[in-house]
Design a protein around this motif. Sequence first.
Motif, PDB file in Angstrom:
ATOM      1  N   ALA A 166       2.530   1.737  -3.407  1.00 18.13           N
ATOM      2  CA  ALA A 166       1.588   2.274  -4.390  1.00 18.13           C
ATOM      3  C   ALA A 166       1.389   3.781  -4.171  1.00 18.13           C
ATOM      4  O   ALA A 166       1.370   4.554  -5.132  1.00 18.13           O
ATOM      5  N   ASN A 167       1.269   4.188  -2.913  1.00 18.32           N
ATOM      6  CA  ASN A 167       1.100   5.613  -2.625  1.00 18.32           C
ATOM      7  C   ASN A 167       2.337   6.414  -3.014  1.00 18.32           C
ATOM      8  O   ASN A 167       2.231   7.520  -3.554  1.00 18.32           O
ATOM      9  N   ARG A 168       3.516   5.864  -2.741  1.00 14.11           N
ATOM     10  CA  ARG A 168       4.754   6.572  -3.092  1.00 14.11           C
ATOM     11  C   ARG A 168       4.939   6.651  -4.591  1.00 14.11           C
ATOM     12  O   ARG A 168       5.417   7.651  -5.118  1.00 14.11           O
ATOM     13  N   ARG A 169       4.572   5.595  -5.302  1.00 13.72           N
ATOM     14  CA  ARG A 169       4.648   5.635  -6.770  1.00 13.72           C
ATOM     15  C   ARG A 169       3.703   6.700  -7.324  1.00 13.72           C
ATOM     16  O   ARG A 169       4.054   7.421  -8.248  1.00 13.72           O
ATOM     17  N   GLU A 170       2.518   6.766  -6.762  1.00 18.40           N
ATOM     18  CA  GLU A 170       1.557   7.776  -7.210  1.00 18.40           C
ATOM     19  C   GLU A 170       2.083   9.176  -6.916  1.00 18.40           C
ATOM     20  O   GLU A 170       1.950  10.089  -7.741  1.00 18.40           O
ATOM     21  N   ALA A 171       2.680   9.379  -5.750  1.00 16.38           N
ATOM     22  CA  ALA A 171       3.260  10.677  -5.410  1.00 16.38           C
ATOM     23  C   ALA A 171       4.410  11.020  -6.354  1.00 16.38           C
ATOM     24  O   ALA A 171       4.550  12.174  -6.783  1.00 16.38           O
ATOM     25  N   ARG A 231       4.740   9.941  -9.458  1.00 16.66           N
ATOM     26  CA  ARG A 231       4.127  10.273 -10.748  1.00 16.66           C
ATOM     27  C   ARG A 231       3.570  11.692 -10.730  1.00 16.66           C
ATOM     28  O   ARG A 231       3.737  12.451 -11.694  1.00 16.66           O
ATOM     29  N   ALA A 232       2.903  12.063  -9.647  1.00 14.97           N
ATOM     30  CA  ALA A 232       2.346  13.409  -9.535  1.00 14.97           C
ATOM     31  C   ALA A 232       3.469  14.450  -9.539  1.00 14.97           C
ATOM     32  O   ALA A 232       3.343  15.502 -10.182  1.00 14.97           O
ATOM     33  N   TRP A 246       0.837  -1.199   0.000  1.00 19.15           N
ATOM     34  CA  TRP A 246       0.000   0.000   0.000  1.00 19.15           C
ATOM     35  C   TRP A 246       0.878   1.257   0.000  1.00 19.15           C
ATOM     36  O   TRP A 246       0.641   2.194  -0.758  1.00 19.15           O
ATOM     37  N   ASP A 280       4.781  14.742 -13.062  1.00 19.78           N
ATOM     38  CA  ASP A 280       3.822  15.522 -13.870  1.00 19.78           C
ATOM     39  C   ASP A 280       3.921  17.005 -13.552  1.00 19.78           C
ATOM     40  O   ASP A 280       3.855  17.851 -14.454  1.00 19.78           O
TER      41      ASP A 280
END
Length: 104
Positions: free
Chosen positions: A57-62, A64-65, A54, A68
Amino acid sequence: DRMIATRHDMSRMEVALVSLEAGFDETRHRLTRHNAELSRKIAEAEEELSQLSWDLANRREAARAAADAVLDARLVLGEAMVAAAAPAVLLPTFPAVGAAAAAA
């Protein structure tokens, strides 16, 4: 005499059987405790793995953000640089035309 020997053999076998049963029971209890301990450790490891997945996944999303946001900032900066340089490129000054207009 033969009957006594038979009873003696039966008694000896019964003692051996009781001893085997006691050993089996002790081993079974030890293995049951060991199984419970392993089951607890597995459950803890699964919980930790779930939490780490979990978090990943949160760190990968951060990440990616953030990537971006960096890309968006670069685009904005590039557009600003083009807009700042555009008037000099689009509207060149021609000294000869400016001098001829002043003379007339």
